[in-house]
Design an enzyme around this catalytic site. Structure first.
Site, PDB file in Angstrom:
ATOM      1  N   TYR A   1       0.828  -1.208   0.000  1.00 52.47           N
ATOM      2  CA  TYR A   1       0.000   0.000   0.000  1.00 52.47           C
ATOM      3  C   TYR A   1       0.866   1.263   0.000  1.00 52.47           C
ATOM      4  O   TYR A   1       0.639   2.194  -0.770  1.00 52.47           O
ATOM      5  CB  TYR A   1      -0.942  -0.009   1.224  1.00 52.47           C
ATOM      6  CG  TYR A   1      -1.620   1.322   1.449  1.00 52.47           C
ATOM      7  CD1 TYR A   1      -2.526   1.821   0.507  1.00 52.47           C
ATOM      8  CD2 TYR A   1      -1.331   2.101   2.573  1.00 52.47           C
ATOM      9  CE1 TYR A   1      -3.135   3.056   0.692  1.00 52.47           C
ATOM     10  CE2 TYR A   1      -1.934   3.333   2.762  1.00 52.47           C
ATOM     11  CZ  TYR A   1      -2.836   3.809   1.823  1.00 52.47           C
ATOM     12  OH  TYR A   1      -3.418   5.045   1.994  1.00 52.47           O
TER      13      TYR A   1
ATOM     14  N   GLY B   1      -2.967   9.370   3.821  1.00 58.16           N
ATOM     15  CA  GLY B   1      -4.163   8.733   4.358  1.00 58.16           C
ATOM     16  C   GLY B   1      -3.850   7.321   4.839  1.00 58.16           C
ATOM     17  O   GLY B   1      -2.951   6.663   4.318  1.00 58.16           O
TER      18      GLY B   1
ATOM     19  N   GLN C   1      -5.932  18.168   4.907  1.00 60.92           N
ATOM     20  CA  GLN C   1      -6.119  17.668   3.531  1.00 60.92           C
ATOM     21  C   GLN C   1      -7.545  17.178   3.394  1.00 60.92           C
ATOM     22  O   GLN C   1      -8.003  16.356   4.184  1.00 60.92           O
ATOM     23  CB  GLN C   1      -5.127  16.532   3.237  1.00 60.92           C
ATOM     24  CG  GLN C   1      -5.347  15.855   1.891  1.00 60.92           C
ATOM     25  CD  GLN C   1      -6.299  14.673   1.961  1.00 60.92           C
ATOM     26  OE1 GLN C   1      -6.345  13.983   2.972  1.00 60.92           O
ATOM     27  NE2 GLN C   1      -7.066  14.443   0.910  1.00 60.92           N
TER      28      GLN C   1
ATOM     29  N   THR D   1      -7.512  17.756  -2.313  1.00 60.17           N
ATOM     30  CA  THR D   1      -6.857  16.804  -3.223  1.00 60.17           C
ATOM     31  C   THR D   1      -7.753  16.535  -4.417  1.00 60.17           C
ATOM     32  O   THR D   1      -8.903  16.112  -4.265  1.00 60.17           O
ATOM     33  CB  THR D   1      -6.516  15.507  -2.472  1.00 60.17           C
ATOM     34  OG1 THR D   1      -5.700  15.863  -1.367  1.00 60.17           O
ATOM     35  CG2 THR D   1      -5.769  14.530  -3.369  1.00 60.17           C
TER      36      THR D   1
ATOM     37  N   HIS E   1       0.854  12.862  -6.704  1.00 57.74           N
ATOM     38  CA  HIS E   1       0.466  11.893  -5.669  1.00 57.74           C
ATOM     39  C   HIS E   1       1.545  10.805  -5.534  1.00 57.74           C
ATOM     40  O   HIS E   1       1.249   9.649  -5.241  1.00 57.74           O
ATOM     41  CB  HIS E   1      -0.886  11.265  -6.018  1.00 57.74           C
ATOM     42  CG  HIS E   1      -1.770  10.971  -4.850  1.00 57.74           C
ATOM     43  ND1 HIS E   1      -2.837  11.750  -4.481  1.00 57.74           N
ATOM     44  CD2 HIS E   1      -1.764   9.941  -3.949  1.00 57.74           C
ATOM     45  CE1 HIS E   1      -3.451  11.217  -3.433  1.00 57.74           C
ATOM     46  NE2 HIS E   1      -2.813  10.116  -3.084  1.00 57.74           N
TER      47      HIS E   1
ATOM     48  N   ASP F   1       5.300  18.313  -4.107  1.00 58.49           N
ATOM     49  CA  ASP F   1       5.818  17.033  -3.622  1.00 58.49           C
ATOM     50  C   ASP F   1       5.870  16.036  -4.762  1.00 58.49           C
ATOM     51  O   ASP F   1       5.455  16.333  -5.880  1.00 58.49           O
ATOM     52  CB  ASP F   1       5.024  16.477  -2.419  1.00 58.49           C
ATOM     53  CG  ASP F   1       3.660  15.891  -2.779  1.00 58.49           C
ATOM     54  OD1 ASP F   1       3.455  15.424  -3.909  1.00 58.49           O
ATOM     55  OD2 ASP F   1       2.788  15.889  -1.886  1.00 58.49           O
TER      56      ASP F   1
HETATM   57  C1  FNR Z   1      -0.435   9.418  -0.097  1.00 62.88           C
HETATM   58  N1  FNR Z   1      -0.792  10.670  -0.595  1.00 62.88           N
HETATM   59  C2  FNR Z   1      -2.007  11.223  -0.233  1.00 62.88           C
HETATM   60  N2  FNR Z   1      -2.334  12.476  -0.649  1.00 62.88           N
HETATM   61  C3  FNR Z   1      -3.502  13.040  -0.283  1.00 62.88           C
HETATM   62  O1  FNR Z   1      -3.757  14.175  -0.672  1.00 62.88           O
HETATM   63  N3  FNR Z   1      -4.368  12.364   0.522  1.00 62.88           N
HETATM   64  C4  FNR Z   1      -4.122  11.121   0.972  1.00 62.88           C
HETATM   65  O2  FNR Z   1      -4.928  10.524   1.688  1.00 62.88           O
HETATM   66  C5  FNR Z   1      -2.900  10.506   0.563  1.00 62.88           C
HETATM   67  N4  FNR Z   1      -2.605   9.225   0.953  1.00 62.88           N
HETATM   68  C6  FNR Z   1      -1.363   8.683   0.661  1.00 62.88           C
HETATM   69  C7  FNR Z   1      -1.044   7.430   1.134  1.00 62.88           C
HETATM   70  C8  FNR Z   1       0.229   6.906   0.908  1.00 62.88           C
HETATM   71  C9  FNR Z   1       0.576   5.582   1.481  1.00 62.88           C
HETATM   72  C10 FNR Z   1       1.181   7.657   0.194  1.00 62.88           C
HETATM   73  C11 FNR Z   1       2.573   7.146  -0.014  1.00 62.88           C
HETATM   74  C12 FNR Z   1       0.850   8.888  -0.305  1.00 62.88           C
HETATM   75  C13 FNR Z   1       0.127  11.419  -1.474  1.00 62.88           C
HETATM   76  C14 FNR Z   1       1.074  12.291  -0.679  1.00 62.88           C
HETATM   77  O3  FNR Z   1       0.418  13.397  -0.128  1.00 62.88           O
HETATM   78  C15 FNR Z   1       2.189  12.836  -1.583  1.00 62.88           C
HETATM   79  O4  FNR Z   1       1.613  13.474  -2.694  1.00 62.88           O
HETATM   80  C16 FNR Z   1       3.143  11.739  -2.071  1.00 62.88           C
HETATM   81  O5  FNR Z   1       3.425  10.828  -1.040  1.00 62.88           O
HETATM   82  C17 FNR Z   1       4.439  12.367  -2.560  1.00 62.88           C
HETATM   83  O6  FNR Z   1       5.235  11.442  -3.181  1.00 62.88           O
HETATM   84  P1  FNR Z   1       6.414  10.626  -2.458  1.00 62.88           P
HETATM   85  O7  FNR Z   1       7.278  11.618  -1.746  1.00 62.88           O
HETATM   86  O8  FNR Z   1       5.788   9.650  -1.546  1.00 62.88           O
HETATM   87  O9  FNR Z   1       7.098   9.967  -3.597  1.00 62.88           O
END
Ligand code: FNR
Length: 380
Positions: A37, A92, A143, A171, A274, A304
């Site tokens: 996940y 999340g 968020q 988001t 994301h 990000d």
């Molecule tokens: C996320 N991300 C994310 N973004 C968001 O707006 N709401 C969410 O619930 C989630 N959930 C989520 C779960 C997991 C397990 C990951 C890894 C990521 C995206 C997060 O905010 C962000 O955009 C990314 O994680 C950035 O990329 P890197 O640094 O993980 O490569």
């Protein structure tokens, strides 16, 4: 300095010092489904890898003889001074990475200890009121996955205001779940993890809609798409009318969408794909950043996707990001070392960014402009 000094006495840092080591330790610490996940992405994960690789196509010019007495990495966002230009991107269901499942609180505590601002997720094991309390004086943001039930959406927004969050990241790129083969294989979807619904189960509007004796998770599945469902520009206008809090639009990568975001009253755009979790075959987020910054024309740009080190932070800032988000690295750190692990990883990224700015002669964030960078044919 602290780590170098400890090294003199034979002390070994208990947590990983490189991202590769962190990733390896996290994959061993997490259950396989959880690892899939968190570490997984869309399709064959080409865009996810490209997010990281994009940083290697830019190199910093070192400049000499400019060592300042003091270095300052604080920034201003929406009139609030943030102690660092780095923030914890919303993740999340992060509870699954923590030993006691209270991952959201653990992250908020790490944010309070490092003063790295935290973006609290809608899909959280701990209600936003508890998360905000754990942040202490460190600024936090919320968020939002916008539920189609507008009373419920308004309630979440008003609660975010009431607890003192400084802005809302809406988001936009996840109104449906992406094609994530690891999750599909591991049957992680379409299950709704019950431990991430506390913002709903604690919400008076959500609770009003419960049938007698109905379980909250069942009610959620019956009533709501997990990520909020379709959201369009006119929905954004409605959201804008609901709150005075600054709105950041997360997932904006095209300059034309930046211009529309401005027309619709956004206070910031948040350039991100994301972390490559939603659509494979997309541009690396870093490639989109310069165009987004240009179209934003002074509007703050958060960024990000693919940030793994202090060097990456410095490059994103030089390309015009106002603030840079860390995603997976802190989720991995939570699994490896709980609150202390997250503190370690955030402080390491900040320290490396600060040292690179010092060594390379960019003493303040104002000095970091695109001229500090050169695009290289190979990889650095
Ligand atoms: C996320 N991300 C994310 N973004 C968001 O707006 N709401 C969410 O619930 C989630 N959930 C989520 C779960 C997991 C397990 C990951 C890894 C990521 C995206 C997060 O905010 C962000 O955009 C990314 O994680 C950035 O990329 P890197 O640094 O993980 O490569």
């Amino acid at each position: 300095d602290e780590l170098y000094a400890q090294g003199q006495t034979g002390h070994q840092p208990p947590y990983p010092m490189t991202f590769a080591e962190l990733e390896e330790r996290a994959s061993a610490a997490m259950r396989p489904k959880v690892w899939d996940y968190v570490a997984g992405g869309a399709g064959d994960e080409h865009t996810q890898r490209a997010n990281c690789e994009a940083f290697t196509h830019w190199g910093l010019y070192p400049r000499m003889l400019v060592a300042p007495a003091e270095r300052d990495m604080s920034i201003e966002l929406f009139g609030t001074r943030l102690p660092s230009p780095v923030f914890m991107a919303p993740i999340g269901v992060i509870g699954v990475c923590a030993q006691d499942e209270h991952g959201d609180l653990a992250c908020a505590r790490a944010s309070a200890r490092t003063h790295v601002p935290f973006f609290a997720a809608t899909l959280s094991a701990d209600p936003m009121e508890d998360v905000a309390a754990a942040l202490g004086d460190t600024p936090g943001f919320f968020q939002l996955y916008t539920p189609p039930d507008r009373d419920l959406a308004a309630s979440l927004v008003h609660r975010a205001e009431a607890v003192g969050f400084k802005g809302i990241a809406v988001t936009l790129d996840t109104w449906v779940t992406g094609w994530r083969p690891r999750d599909l294989r591991a049957s992680n979807y379409p299950q709704v993890p019950s431990g991430c619904l506390s913002n709903y189960t604690s919400d008076p509007v959500f609770r009003r809609g419960l049938r007698p004796g109905e379980d909250a998770t069942e009610a959620f599945v019956r009533r709501l798409p997990i990520f909020g469902g379709p959201f369009r520009w006119d929905d954004l206008d409605w959201l804008r009318s609901q709150t005075e809090l600054p709105l950041m639009l997360k997932g904006i990568c095209h300059p034309e969408d930046v211009r529309r975001a401005k027309d619709h009253g956004a206070d910031a755009v948040y350039c991100s794909n994301h972390g490559g979790r939603q659509a494979n075959g997309g541009l690396p987020a870093l490639e989109c950043l310069p165009g987004v910054v240009e179209a934003a024309d002074g509007l703050p740009v958060l960024f990000d996707s693919g940030v793994r080190s202090g060097a990456d932070v410095v490059k994103a800032l030089a390309l015009g990001a106002t603030a840079v988000g860390i995603g997976r690295p802190y989720a991995y750190a939570l699994a490896v070392g709980g609150v202390d692990g997250v503190v370690h990883v955030l402080r390491s990224i900040l320290a490396e960014a600060d040292l690179i700015m010092a060594v390379d002669g960019y003493p303040t964030l104002k000095d970091l402009t695109p001229e500090a960078l050169r695009r290289v044919g190979g990889r650095v």
